[in-house]
Design an enzyme around this catalytic site. Structure first.
Site, PDB file in Angstrom:
ATOM      1  N   ARG A 202      -4.709 -13.976  -1.808  1.00 43.26           N
ATOM      2  CA  ARG A 202      -4.787 -14.970  -2.874  1.00 43.26           C
ATOM      3  C   ARG A 202      -4.006 -16.204  -2.453  1.00 43.26           C
ATOM      4  NH1 ARG A 202      -2.072 -13.882  -7.138  1.00 43.26           N
ATOM      5  NH2 ARG A 202      -1.452 -11.745  -6.759  1.00 43.26           N
TER       6      ARG A 202
ATOM      7  N   TYR B 195     -12.347 -14.709   0.034  1.00 39.33           N
ATOM      8  CA  TYR B 195     -11.491 -13.571  -0.317  1.00 39.33           C
ATOM      9  C   TYR B 195     -11.645 -13.255  -1.807  1.00 39.33           C
ATOM     10  CZ  TYR B 195      -7.468 -10.708  -1.362  1.00 39.33           C
ATOM     11  OH  TYR B 195      -6.673  -9.684  -1.818  1.00 39.33           O
TER      12      TYR B 195
ATOM     13  N   GLY C 293     -10.017 -11.991  -4.153  1.00 40.25           N
ATOM     14  CA  GLY C 293      -8.971 -12.373  -5.103  1.00 40.25           C
ATOM     15  C   GLY C 293      -9.058 -13.842  -5.509  1.00 40.25           C
TER      16      GLY C 293
ATOM     17  N   HIS D 131      -1.480  -7.331 -16.362  1.00 44.05           N
ATOM     18  CA  HIS D 131      -1.739  -6.913 -14.976  1.00 44.05           C
ATOM     19  C   HIS D 131      -1.325  -5.439 -14.867  1.00 44.05           C
ATOM     20  CE1 HIS D 131      -0.797  -7.775 -10.442  1.00 44.05           C
ATOM     21  NE2 HIS D 131      -1.966  -7.209 -10.613  1.00 44.05           N
TER      22      HIS D 131
ATOM     23  N   CYS E 178       2.283  -3.302  -5.073  1.00 45.64           N
ATOM     24  CA  CYS E 178       3.527  -2.611  -5.423  1.00 45.64           C
ATOM     25  C   CYS E 178       3.298  -1.277  -6.104  1.00 45.64           C
ATOM     26  CB  CYS E 178       4.394  -3.501  -6.293  1.00 45.64           C
ATOM     27  SG  CYS E 178       4.985  -4.950  -5.418  1.00 45.64           S
ATOM     28  N   GLY E 179       2.051  -0.772  -6.112  1.00 44.18           N
ATOM     29  CA  GLY E 179       1.889   0.607  -6.557  1.00 44.18           C
ATOM     30  C   GLY E 179       1.005   0.891  -7.755  1.00 44.18           C
TER      31      GLY E 179
ATOM     32  N   SER F 127      -1.824   3.205  -6.416  1.00 42.59           N
ATOM     33  CA  SER F 127      -1.203   4.454  -5.966  1.00 42.59           C
ATOM     34  C   SER F 127      -0.767   5.311  -7.149  1.00 42.59           C
ATOM     35  CB  SER F 127       0.030   4.177  -5.110  1.00 42.59           C
ATOM     36  OG  SER F 127      -0.209   3.193  -4.164  1.00 42.59           O
TER      37      SER F 127
ATOM     38  N   ARG G 248      -9.173  -4.177   2.381  1.00 50.39           N
ATOM     39  CA  ARG G 248      -9.431  -3.494   1.103  1.00 50.39           C
ATOM     40  C   ARG G 248     -10.746  -2.722   1.092  1.00 50.39           C
ATOM     41  NH1 ARG G 248      -6.128  -5.366  -3.729  1.00 50.39           N
ATOM     42  NH2 ARG G 248      -4.563  -6.658  -2.751  1.00 50.39           N
TER      43      ARG G 248
END
Ligand code: GTP
Ligand code: MN
Length: 663
Positions: free
Chosen positions: A120, A254, A256, A282, A306-307, A310, A420
Site C-alpha cells: 500500500r 497492487y 491494496g 480493521h 500483525c496477525g 493468523s 499474497r
C-alpha cells in the site's frame, strides 16, 4: 455459445460517443442530464452490456459509469451481471490479457505487480477535502479541486484501447442492514477477478437499491503498462472523495491500492459509521469454541501483517472474516459482520505444519490467485514455506536464482515478503456456520494487538470498556511491516489498528468507540494481545501457537469461567489456568519460568508508552475526549505505585499474591 464480452462488430460507434459528451450545466433539468448520460452509455456500450446496466434503474450509477467512460475513454465496456458466464469472462480475460498466468494446479493463477508496486502506498493515498474542512494533521489530505484535477488528469484517456469492466458488490452479507453496495470500474481484469473472490456479488442488491445514490464508487486504471505492470509509479495516486463516496486509483495494480472495497472503502465506511453511530473496523471476526460446544465470537484489530489472518485461522476455531468488519448494536449486544467473503492473505510463513487449512487450499484445485510469489515450473513458492529453497524461478523482478544478489551485493529473496494469496472463504473447512448471517454474530470480546517487542504482555483484559478503548485500542502502537511501503521495524502510533483508514477527526473516532456500547445489556470485553514480545537477546518470547491458548483463555473470561490477576494495567491469566490450557490445547508443558518471563510487568516501558501516547493525543489530535487523559493518568499512578513497591520488573506471581483492590 455467445461470448459475454463485446464482440468487435458490436463495439460502439466511436463518433457518436465522442459527440455524446455530457455537458452538465446548472440551469439544465436533472432529467435532461439523465438523458445525456443514457445517450452516452447507449453509444459507448453494445446492446447486451447496455441492457445489463439499464436493468439497474439508478441514475447515479448511470452517471458514474458515463463520466468514467468520458474520462478514461475505453475501447469497450463490459458490465458484469454476476451470471456464471459473466464471471467466467472476467476470469478468462485476466489470463488472456496476461495479468494472470495459469499455474499447474487447475484454477490457480499467478499475478505480478511491478517492483515498486508491492504494498500500500500510504504517501500517495490522500483524502480530497473541500476548502474549510480540517481532518487533523494525522490524515493525509489534498485540496479537493487540486487533487481531483491531478488524479483525473492521470485517468484521462487511461483506458484507450482497453476494456472497462464494471462490477457490483455487497460489502457485508446480502439482504442485511449492515451492508453497503459498491460499484467498481476498472481496466484490470486481475482487480475485477480478485474482487470476485473477495466480495459477495452485488448486482441483484444494486437492483433493490432502486434509484438511491447510496453506494460506494471506485474508479481504477492500471495506467501505462509494460510487461503487464504499471510503470508510471511517480504518477501513482489513490485519492478518496469522502463526500461523493468515490475512490480514484491510478498507475498501480497492487490489490491494496486498487481493490476499492478493501481499505479504500473502509475509509468511506468509517465516515458513514460515525454519522450513523456504528463502527467500521480493521478487524477479523472469529468463533472461539469453548466448553460444551459453546461458540463465542471475537473481533480483533491488528495493523497489517500483525496477525489478523493468523488468529482468525487458528485450527479448531472458525473464521467469519480476517480483515474488515462492520459492528452494530443489535438485541442489546454488539454484532459484527465480515465485509468480505474471501482472503487476500500474506503467504510468507504459510507452511504445512502451522497452517494446514490454508496449505490445503493452496495445494488443491480451486480458484486461487498467487501474487508476487516465485514461480518454479508452474508451481508457486514463497518465503519460509517450509520446503527446501529452489534453485531458480521467476518472480516480480524477473529471473531469480539461488544466491542472487543485487547491485549492492545484498541477498535477493526468492519472493517479496508481502506476496499474497487470494481465495474465497468458502474454500475453507473452518468457515463459521454464521459467516453469512445477515444479523451478524454477537461479539463477546474485542482484541487489539500490534507488533510490540518490549512493552505489553502476551494477553491481557481491560478493566472496563473505557479502559480497553483507551489503553488497548487508542494507545495501540506497532512496528512497521512490509505491508506498507517504507522502512520496517519502526514503532508507530496505530490507534485501533485503523489509523491508516480513519477518515474523521481522530478525537471523534475514539469518542465514537467510547460511546458505542453505552446502555447495552451485554458489553463485549476488551483484550489486548502481543505476539511479538522479545527478550534481551531479541528472540521472540512466545511461540507461534501460543495464541491458540490466549483465545481459549479469553473465551473463558467472557463467560466468567476463570479468575484473573489484577495488575496496574489490566487482568492477566493465572499460571495454573494457562498451564491447563497449554496441556489441553497444545499438549505442551508450560513452565512457570516461561509464564513469568512472558507476563512480567515491564513498568519502565509501560510508563514510557503512556508518556508517548499522552503526548500524541494531547499535541497532535484535536478534540481528544478528556476521559482518555484521565484513564492514562490513573494507569500511570497505578504503575508508579507498583514501581515504588516492587521495582521496575514485576513478576505476575507478585501481583497474584497481592490482595485484590477496588477498581
Ligand atoms: P494483513 O493481511 O496485511 O492485514 O495482515 P494480518 O494482520 O492478517 O497478518 P497475518 O496474520 O498474515 O500475519 C503476518 C505476519 O505475522 C506473518 O509473517 C506471521 O508469520 C507473523 N505472525 C503471526 N502470528 C505470529 C506469532 O504468534 N508470532 C510471531 N513471531 N509472528 C507471528
Ligand atoms: Mn490478513
Amino acid at each position: 455459445m455467445q461470448s459475454a464480452g463485446p464482440s468487435p462488430s458490436s463495439s460502439r460507434d466511436k463518433q457518436s460517443f465522442r459527440n455524446g459528451r455530457a455537458v452538465v450545466s446548472a440551469s439544465r433539468k436533472g432529467s435532461d442530464v439523465e438523458k445525456d448520460h443514457r445517450r452516452l452509455l447507449e453509444s459507448a456500450l453494445d446492446r447486451e452490456n447496455f441492457d445489463k446496466l439499464m436493468y439497474l434503474e439508478n441514475p447515479a450509477l448511470h452517471r458514474f459509469v458515463a463520466e468514467s467512460i468520458e474520462l478514461c475513454k475505453p475501447e469497450a465496456v463490459f458490465v458484469c451481471s454476476d451470471s456464471d458466464e459473466d464471471i467466467r469472462f472476467i476470469r478468462e480475460l485476466a489470463i488472456k490479457n496476461g495479468e494472470e498466468r495459469p499455474l499447474n494446479i487447475e484454477g490457480h493463477t499467478i499475478h505480478f505487480d511491478g517492483p515498486q508496486d508491492q504494498g500500500r502506498d500510504k504517501a500517495a493515498t490522500k483524502y480530497l477535502v473541500p476548502p474549510g474542512v480540517d481532518l487533523g494533521a494525522s490524515l493525509n489530505t489534498i485540496d479537493k479541486e487540486e487533487g481531483l484535477a491531478e488524479v483525473q488528469g492521470f485517468l484521462a484517456g487511461a483506458m484507450e484501447g482497453r476494456m472497462m469492466l464494471v462490477r457490483f458488490f455487497s460489502l457485508g452479507p446480502t439482504n442485511s442492514d449492515f451492508s453497503i453496495s459498491g460499484v467498481q470500474v476498472t481496466d484490470s481484469a486481475y482487480v475485477a477477478h480478485s474482487e470476485d473472490l473477495l466480495y459477495r456479488s452485488g448486482y441483484e442488491q444494486f437492483k433493490s437499491l432502486g434509484a438511491s445514490p447510496d453506494f460506494f464508487r471506485v474508479l481504477h486504471s492500471a495506467g501505462r503498462l509494460e510487461n503487464n505492470v504499471s510503470i508510471e509509479i511517480d504518477k501513482r495516486r489513490i485519492y478518496i472523495d469522502l463526500d461523493d463516496e468515490t475512490v480514484y486509483s491510478v498507475n498501480t495494480q497492487y490489490a491494496g491500492n486498487t481493490v476499492g472495497f478493501k481499505k479504500l472503502s473502509l475509509r468511506l465506511a468509517i465516515r458513514r459509521a460515525h454519522r450513523e453511530r456504528w463502527l467500521a473496523e480493521h478487524m477479523f471476526v472469529m468463533g472461539v469454541h469453548g466448553p460444551d460446544e459453546r461458540v463465542t465470537y471475537f473481533t480483533g484489530a491488528y495493523p497489517s501483517a500483525c496477525g489478523k489472518t493468523s488468529t482468525a485461522m487458528i485450527p479448531g476455531e472458525t473464521i467469519v472474516g480476517d480483515d474488515i468488519a462492520y459492528l452494530r448494536r443489535k438485541h442489546g449486544r454488539v454484532h459484527a459482520v465480515n465485509v468480505e467473503s474471501g482472503i487476500f492473505g500474506i503467504i510468507r510463513d504459510v507452511n504445512e505444519k502451522d497452517d494446514p487449512l490454508i496449505w490445503d487450499v493452496l495445494h488443491r484445485p480451486g480458484e486461487v490467485i498467487f501474487s508476487n510469489v516465485l514461480e518454479v515450473n508452474g508451481s508457486p513458492r514463497w518465503l519460509r514455506d517450509g520446503l527446501p529453497e529452489p534453485e531458480k524461478g521467476v518472480n516480480f523482478q524477473g529471473d531469480w536464482h539461488k544466491g542472487k544478489t543485487d547491485s549492492e551485493g545484498d541477498h535477493v529473496p526468492l519472493a517479496h515478503p508481502n506476496s499474497r494469496y487470494t481465495f474465497r472463504l468458502r474454500e475453507l473447512e473452518n468457515l463459521d456456520l454464521r459467516a453469512n448471517d445477515p444479523e451478524g454474530v454477537p461479539v463477546g470480546g474485542i482484541i487489539y494487538g500490534g507488533r510490540d517487542s518490549d512493552t505489553t504482555t502476551p494477553v491481557i483484559q481491560s478493566f472496563t470498556w473505557f479502559h480497553g478503548v483507551v489503553t488497548m485500542g487508542a494507545c495501540l502502537e506497532s512496528e512497521t511491516t512490509a505491508a506498507t511501503i517504507g522502512k520496517t521495524g519502526v514503532r508507530a502510533f496505530q490507534p485501533m489498528a485503523n489509523l491508516d483508514f480513519v477518515s474523521i477527526l481522530l478525537g471523534q473516532y475514539v469518542r465514537s468507540h467510547l460511546e458505542f456500547t453505552a446502555g447495552l445489556e451485554h458489553q463485549p470485553l476488551i483484550f489486548s494481545t502481543n505476539y511479538f514480545l522479545r527478550d534481551a537477546d531479541g528472540k521472540f518470547i512466545t511461540g507461534m501457537k501460543d495464541k491458540y491458548v490466549w483465545v481459549k483463555w479469553m473465551e473463558l473470561r467472557v463467560h466468567g469461567d476463570v479468575d484473573a490477576i489484577h495488575t496496574p494495567v489490566g487482568f492477566i491469566p493465572r499460571y495454573d489456568d494457562l498451564a491447563g490450557l497449554f496441556k489441553r490445547v497444545l499438549d505442551r508443558d508450560y513452565t512457570r519460568e516461561e509464564y513469568e518471563k512472558a507476563f512480567t510487568l515491564r513498568i519502565p516501558e509501560y510508563l514510557a508508552k503512556i508518556e508517548r501516547m499522552t503526548g500524541v493525543w494531547r499535541d497532535d489530535v484535536p478534540e481528544t475526549p478528556d476521559i482518555l487523559f484521565d484513564i492514562l493518568e490513573e494507569q500511570t499512578e497505578r504503575l508508579q505505585e507498583a514501581l515504588a513497591k516492587h521495582g521496575e520488573y514485576v513478576s505476575p506471581f507478585v501481583f497474584e499474591a497481592e490482595p485484590p483492590e477496588e477498581e
